[in-house]
Design a protein around this motif. Sequence first.
Motif, PDB file in Angstrom:
ATOM      1  N   ASN A   1      -3.184  -6.123  -0.474  1.00  0.00           N
ATOM      2  CA  ASN A   1      -4.316  -6.201  -1.394  1.00  0.00           C
ATOM      3  C   ASN A   1      -4.569  -7.619  -1.874  1.00  0.00           C
ATOM      4  OD1 ASN A   1      -5.152  -3.609  -1.344  1.00  0.00           O
ATOM      5  ND2 ASN A   1      -3.971  -2.948  -3.130  1.00  0.00           N
TER       6      ASN A   1
ATOM      7  N   ILE B   1       0.862  -1.183   0.000  1.00  0.00           N
ATOM      8  CA  ILE B   1       0.000   0.000   0.000  1.00  0.00           C
ATOM      9  C   ILE B   1       0.897   1.231   0.000  1.00  0.00           C
ATOM     10  CG2 ILE B   1      -1.801   1.237   1.217  1.00  0.00           C
ATOM     11  CD1 ILE B   1      -3.002  -1.262   0.845  1.00  0.00           C
TER      12      ILE B   1
ATOM     13  N   PHE C   1      -5.841  19.204 -11.180  1.00  0.00           N
ATOM     14  CA  PHE C   1      -5.615  18.955  -9.766  1.00  0.00           C
ATOM     15  C   PHE C   1      -5.686  20.253  -8.969  1.00  0.00           C
ATOM     16  CE2 PHE C   1      -3.542  15.745 -12.247  1.00  0.00           C
ATOM     17  CZ  PHE C   1      -3.809  14.568 -11.578  1.00  0.00           C
TER      18      PHE C   1
ATOM     19  N   LEU D   1       0.115   1.005 -11.396  1.00  0.00           N
ATOM     20  CA  LEU D   1      -0.867   0.129 -10.746  1.00  0.00           C
ATOM     21  C   LEU D   1      -0.414  -0.311  -9.373  1.00  0.00           C
ATOM     22  CD1 LEU D   1      -2.200  -2.172 -13.585  1.00  0.00           C
ATOM     23  CD2 LEU D   1      -3.360  -0.316 -12.416  1.00  0.00           C
TER      24      LEU D   1
ATOM     25  N   LEU E   1     -11.529  -1.184 -17.669  1.00  0.00           N
ATOM     26  CA  LEU E   1     -11.110   0.075 -17.045  1.00  0.00           C
ATOM     27  C   LEU E   1      -9.661   0.403 -17.425  1.00  0.00           C
ATOM     28  CD1 LEU E   1     -12.938   1.710 -15.219  1.00  0.00           C
ATOM     29  CD2 LEU E   1     -11.584   0.941 -13.294  1.00  0.00           C
TER      30      LEU E   1
ATOM     31  N   LEU F   1     -14.232  10.853 -16.196  1.00  0.00           N
ATOM     32  CA  LEU F   1     -14.148  10.316 -14.834  1.00  0.00           C
ATOM     33  C   LEU F   1     -15.532  10.267 -14.192  1.00  0.00           C
ATOM     34  CD1 LEU F   1     -12.474   9.588 -12.304  1.00  0.00           C
ATOM     35  CD2 LEU F   1     -12.306  12.007 -11.848  1.00  0.00           C
TER      36      LEU F   1
ATOM     37  N   LEU G   1      -4.567  10.865 -12.483  1.00  0.00           N
ATOM     38  CA  LEU G   1      -3.182  10.598 -12.111  1.00  0.00           C
ATOM     39  C   LEU G   1      -2.561   9.584 -13.068  1.00  0.00           C
ATOM     40  CD1 LEU G   1      -1.491  11.732  -9.879  1.00  0.00           C
ATOM     41  CD2 LEU G   1      -1.840   9.630  -8.610  1.00  0.00           C
ATOM     42  N   PHE G   2      -3.372   8.625 -13.500  1.00  0.00           N
ATOM     43  CA  PHE G   2      -2.899   7.617 -14.444  1.00  0.00           C
ATOM     44  C   PHE G   2      -2.433   8.288 -15.732  1.00  0.00           C
ATOM     45  CE2 PHE G   2      -3.692   4.668 -17.960  1.00  0.00           C
ATOM     46  CZ  PHE G   2      -3.030   3.539 -17.520  1.00  0.00           C
TER      47      PHE G   2
ATOM     48  N   LEU H   1     -12.780   2.838  -8.292  1.00  0.00           N
ATOM     49  CA  LEU H   1     -11.630   2.625  -9.159  1.00  0.00           C
ATOM     50  C   LEU H   1     -11.454   3.685 -10.234  1.00  0.00           C
ATOM     51  CD1 LEU H   1     -11.396  -1.246  -9.471  1.00  0.00           C
ATOM     52  CD2 LEU H   1     -10.330   0.304  -7.883  1.00  0.00           C
TER      53      LEU H   1
ATOM     54  N   ASN I   1       0.741   7.596  -1.032  1.00  0.00           N
ATOM     55  CA  ASN I   1       0.958   8.847  -1.764  1.00  0.00           C
ATOM     56  C   ASN I   1      -0.153   9.854  -1.543  1.00  0.00           C
ATOM     57  OD1 ASN I   1       3.287   8.090  -2.809  1.00  0.00           O
ATOM     58  ND2 ASN I   1       2.703   8.252  -4.951  1.00  0.00           N
TER      59      ASN I   1
ATOM     60  N   PHE J   1      -8.366   3.503 -19.549  1.00  0.00           N
ATOM     61  CA  PHE J   1      -7.357   4.424 -19.035  1.00  0.00           C
ATOM     62  C   PHE J   1      -6.217   4.571 -20.036  1.00  0.00           C
ATOM     63  CE2 PHE J   1      -7.869   4.425 -14.119  1.00  0.00           C
ATOM     64  CZ  PHE J   1      -9.205   4.711 -14.269  1.00  0.00           C
TER      65      PHE J   1
ATOM     66  N   ASN K   1       0.507   4.120  -7.072  1.00  0.00           N
ATOM     67  CA  ASN K   1      -0.539   5.104  -6.820  1.00  0.00           C
ATOM     68  C   ASN K   1      -1.935   4.514  -6.761  1.00  0.00           C
ATOM     69  OD1 ASN K   1       0.971   7.592  -6.773  1.00  0.00           O
ATOM     70  ND2 ASN K   1       1.483   7.086  -8.872  1.00  0.00           N
ATOM     71  N   TYR K   2      -2.122   3.394  -7.433  1.00  0.00           N
ATOM     72  CA  TYR K   2      -3.461   2.854  -7.549  1.00  0.00           C
ATOM     73  C   TYR K   2      -3.816   1.929  -6.397  1.00  0.00           C
ATOM     74  CZ  TYR K   2      -7.457   2.141 -10.628  1.00  0.00           C
ATOM     75  OH  TYR K   2      -8.694   2.156 -11.184  1.00  0.00           O
ATOM     76  N   SER K   3      -2.812   1.533  -5.608  1.00  0.00           N
ATOM     77  CA  SER K   3      -3.061   0.473  -4.623  1.00  0.00           C
ATOM     78  C   SER K   3      -4.126   0.850  -3.605  1.00  0.00           C
ATOM     79  CB  SER K   3      -1.755   0.131  -3.913  1.00  0.00           C
ATOM     80  OG  SER K   3      -1.209   1.293  -3.357  1.00  0.00           O
TER      81      SER K   3
ATOM     82  N   ILE L   1      -7.654   0.331  -4.891  1.00  0.00           N
ATOM     83  CA  ILE L   1      -7.996  -1.091  -4.943  1.00  0.00           C
ATOM     84  C   ILE L   1      -8.334  -1.590  -3.536  1.00  0.00           C
ATOM     85  CG2 ILE L   1      -7.117  -3.380  -5.517  1.00  0.00           C
ATOM     86  CD1 ILE L   1      -5.562  -2.106  -7.771  1.00  0.00           C
ATOM     87  N   THR L   2      -7.558  -1.149  -2.536  1.00  0.00           N
ATOM     88  CA  THR L   2      -7.855  -1.559  -1.167  1.00  0.00           C
ATOM     89  C   THR L   2      -9.254  -1.114  -0.761  1.00  0.00           C
ATOM     90  OG1 THR L   2      -5.560  -1.053  -0.717  1.00  0.00           O
ATOM     91  CG2 THR L   2      -6.929  -1.581   1.171  1.00  0.00           C
TER      92      THR L   2
ATOM     93  N   LYS M   1     -18.983  14.647  -8.398  1.00  0.00           N
ATOM     94  CA  LYS M   1     -18.964  13.211  -8.683  1.00  0.00           C
ATOM     95  C   LYS M   1     -20.107  12.518  -7.944  1.00  0.00           C
ATOM     96  CE  LYS M   1     -15.167  10.829  -7.834  1.00  0.00           C
ATOM     97  NZ  LYS M   1     -13.749  10.706  -7.544  1.00  0.00           N
TER      98      LYS M   1
ATOM     99  N   ALA N   1     -11.455   6.831  -9.704  1.00  0.00           N
ATOM    100  CA  ALA N   1     -10.827   8.015  -9.130  1.00  0.00           C
ATOM    101  C   ALA N   1      -9.374   8.167  -9.558  1.00  0.00           C
ATOM    102  CB  ALA N   1     -10.927   7.958  -7.611  1.00  0.00           C
ATOM    103  N   GLY N   2      -8.741   7.087  -9.998  1.00  0.00           N
ATOM    104  CA  GLY N   2      -7.324   7.173 -10.339  1.00  0.00           C
ATOM    105  C   GLY N   2      -7.023   7.685 -11.736  1.00  0.00           C
TER     106      GLY N   2
END
Lengths: 352, 250
Positions: B2, A215, B104, A314, B35, B130, A299-300, A293, A218, B39, A317-319, A322-323, B221, A295-296
């Motif tokens: 995870n 995790i 941002f 993945l 997804l 988004l 940033l991606f 999911l 960031n 992306f 930043n994405y962890s 996913i959690t 959102k 929301a990333g």
Amino acid sequence: MKKRLKVLLLIMITGILLVFVYHNDRFYSEEIMKIKKIETIEKDTSTNSLGLKEEYQTKKIIGYITNGEKKGKKEEVLYEESYSSVVTEKYQVGDKVFIKDNEIDGLKRDFYITLLISIFILLIYIVGEYKGLLSLVSVILNIMIFYIGLFLYFKGINLLLLCITESILFSILSLGISNGWNKKTQSAIVSSITTIIMIAMVVGVIAKTTHYSGIYFNELQFLTVPPEDVLLPELLIGCMGAVMDVAITISSALSELIEKNKKISKEKLQESSKEIGKDIMSTMTNVLFFTYLCAGLPLFVLAIRNGYSMTQYLTTNYSLEITRFLVGSIGIIATIPISTIISIHLLKGEKI
Amino acid sequence: MNLILGIILFLLMISIDKKRGLKLFMSLVLNFLILIILFSLIAVGINPIICSILACLAVSYIILFMVNGDNVKTRTSFVSVIVVLMILTILIFMMTNLSRIAGFGYESLEEINMFSYDVRIDFTEIAISLILISLIGATVDASIAISSALFEVHKNNKHLSKKELFQSGMNIGKDILCTTSNTLLFAFLGDFMTLVIWYYMSKYSFLDIINSKTFVEELMKILFSAIGCVLIIPITSYVTSTSLLKENSK
């Protein structure tokens, strides 16, 4: 006819509110400028390491101040705008912007947010009528509890403890408001609280034993408090809504069954609740999947366009997203057996 | 961590129902792939709005037809979702452009300061896509709930007129409204928590918060997801009641 009148009244009230919000400049201590004219002074391109050409435009923005001591005075500021608007904004004539030290400090957005909230309230009233407004009331009360909880946190109370207390209040309030105070609501409340506490323990143990491996915090880095302290409460609050949703669906279905056939056996009840559970689990996990999911995405895009590889993104930043999704879904599915057991016990045991 | 959570989730799904759980897990994996493809396509520079509308259609196709099977219920839901998507795309496009929530805010500057901002891709369009994708799950969920409930009502009471069917669809919708709005609210409140702590520490006033980019973006959102859920109720009720009666008269 009566409803139509009420809708009309509601539209009028929101109209007045919107006009007020648009002209509320005097309540701000920061200077606000209404843009009258925009001139492009200079165009520039800059190239990043991947050879992507970004266009920059320096603009002279002219307008007049609408509040404070300098009200009515003309003001000129320079603003550098970029094609991508990653951190900049594209202003247009007619916009109201904040001015700080002779520089633009963001758009005045309160009007737009009020507009969208008004549209939402109108729609929820037209479609959901009285019940729609009731759900709105429970949403507002929940937000208030949430805010009070955070306030207490700033006063130094443990966040995890607060969240569990809050979740008890949340479930009593939202389930009580939407379904009335009765046996099925009570069993739903007990089941959601049980589930939340169990998830808190399971996730807490996993987090402690794996030391949050994989995790990356960031997103939480900007906080001055240790991110680990915030993560678990955040996860719990995130799945609270879904857990309550599943709990009330199961307990009301079971109470319906018991009412129809008082002699129904425990096994039969378990069977039916499993059937119901199957249907809800797929739809609910999908709801959480997309809300979390997506929301990333920004940033991606930024990372890939900076030459980062997908796997890099993945796994770092994405962890966290996913959690969030995983814990939420575990919450949904764990609620199904837990609320079945508790509902059968409470509803059957009391011999209604 | 995870991975462990994922395994727990998988085991729980299987334990509820083997076949259904496996199917659900597969559809989640598939959705995840969509997804990621979406992306990547956006990152490569293909129009984000068109991409995300296509992705929304693909996702609703998977949720409806793969998980729930091809029948009258899922077909009417699919049509209703398309109608809602069309209405919302216009609304989202307008609101995003007006309120300039692209990119941002100050809150995330620290998170992105290792990147160069010269990426030549319009972040307004990214913000639109988004919002579009985040609302699709909830919208499809509400739609299938209403159309299957209406289907049951119709099966048991064949004599009901179109108006009566529509009305019972609206009644079912009201129940869903309450629970779905709660689910969405809490999913976003979790996110909000860090943001509010940040605002508190930076000593933001109420007025500062309601004008800040990140707050407005998050709120939009939620609101659009909720508006999607509200809009789908009358639309699904109408489409389902019409097509059920048409099928009957054949």
